[in-house]
Design a protein around this motif. Sequence first.
Motif, mmCIF file in Angstrom:
data_model
loop_
_atom_site.group_PDB
_atom_site.id
_atom_site.type_symbol
_atom_site.label_atom_id
_atom_site.label_comp_id
_atom_site.label_asym_id
_atom_site.label_seq_id
_atom_site.Cartn_x
_atom_site.Cartn_y
_atom_site.Cartn_z
ATOM 1 N N ARG A 41 33.486 36.476 -46.199
ATOM 2 C CA ARG A 41 32.517 35.984 -45.269
ATOM 3 C C ARG A 41 33.047 35.693 -43.770
ATOM 4 O O ARG A 41 32.447 35.948 -42.771
ATOM 5 C CB ARG A 41 31.956 34.444 -46.200
ATOM 6 N N GLU A 42 34.150 34.902 -43.727
ATOM 7 C CA GLU A 42 34.800 34.441 -42.609
ATOM 8 C C GLU A 42 35.038 35.719 -41.723
ATOM 9 O O GLU A 42 34.901 35.612 -40.654
ATOM 10 C CB GLU A 42 35.953 33.568 -42.954
ATOM 11 N N GLU A 43 35.585 36.585 -42.315
ATOM 12 C CA GLU A 43 36.111 37.757 -41.882
ATOM 13 C C GLU A 43 34.777 38.357 -41.102
ATOM 14 O O GLU A 43 34.775 38.928 -39.866
ATOM 15 C CB GLU A 43 36.624 38.981 -42.629
ATOM 16 N N ARG A 44 33.601 38.626 -41.848
ATOM 17 C CA ARG A 44 32.467 39.403 -41.614
ATOM 18 C C ARG A 44 31.756 38.361 -40.161
ATOM 19 O O ARG A 44 31.474 39.138 -39.175
ATOM 20 C CB ARG A 44 31.548 39.376 -42.573
ATOM 21 N N ILE A 45 31.963 36.998 -40.301
ATOM 22 C CA ILE A 45 31.581 36.507 -39.205
ATOM 23 C C ILE A 45 32.534 36.630 -37.662
ATOM 24 O O ILE A 45 31.930 36.686 -36.822
ATOM 25 C CB ILE A 45 31.552 34.906 -39.526
ATOM 26 N N GLU A 46 33.614 36.674 -38.247
ATOM 27 C CA GLU A 46 34.669 36.789 -37.131
ATOM 28 C C GLU A 46 34.142 38.131 -36.149
ATOM 29 O O GLU A 46 34.390 38.114 -35.076
ATOM 30 C CB GLU A 46 35.998 36.769 -37.441
ATOM 31 N N LYS A 47 34.032 39.306 -37.118
ATOM 32 C CA LYS A 47 33.755 40.370 -36.456
ATOM 33 C C LYS A 47 32.595 40.305 -35.561
ATOM 34 O O LYS A 47 32.544 40.872 -34.374
ATOM 35 C CB LYS A 47 33.679 41.384 -37.610
ATOM 36 N N VAL A 51 32.368 41.023 -31.425
ATOM 37 C CA VAL A 51 31.480 41.931 -30.874
ATOM 38 C C VAL A 51 30.373 41.196 -29.863
ATOM 39 O O VAL A 51 29.827 41.717 -28.847
ATOM 40 C CB VAL A 51 30.440 42.703 -31.918
ATOM 41 N N VAL A 52 29.506 40.348 -30.538
ATOM 42 C CA VAL A 52 28.497 39.470 -29.608
ATOM 43 C C VAL A 52 29.053 38.870 -28.409
ATOM 44 O O VAL A 52 28.470 38.884 -27.452
ATOM 45 C CB VAL A 52 27.653 38.508 -30.552
#
Length: 91
Positions: A41-47, A51-52
Amino acid sequence: MPIPPKFHCPECGVEMKRRPGGKCPECGVDVREHVRDERDREERIEKVVAVVSTILVLALSLFAGGCSVVEGVLVYAVAGFAVWYWGRGTF
Ligand SMILES: [Zn+2]
């Protein structure tokens, strides 16, 4: 992001600073799967944040007609933290 992830036991809800043998130090439940999910989950958030933030900085610098390196870094840091904070509550 510099803030270390915190893991809470899915059973008793205590914050686990140590996880001896992949188990909760309070109630002894196996938390290895939970910790792996949290890391994913942390990795998804960081990606998403990366990008944003990049899009925000590009949009802002276009809007402002280009900004200096210092301003760019500042905007990137602020935007990154804001999006990261938002991401934690959303995902
Ligand atoms: Zn526990």
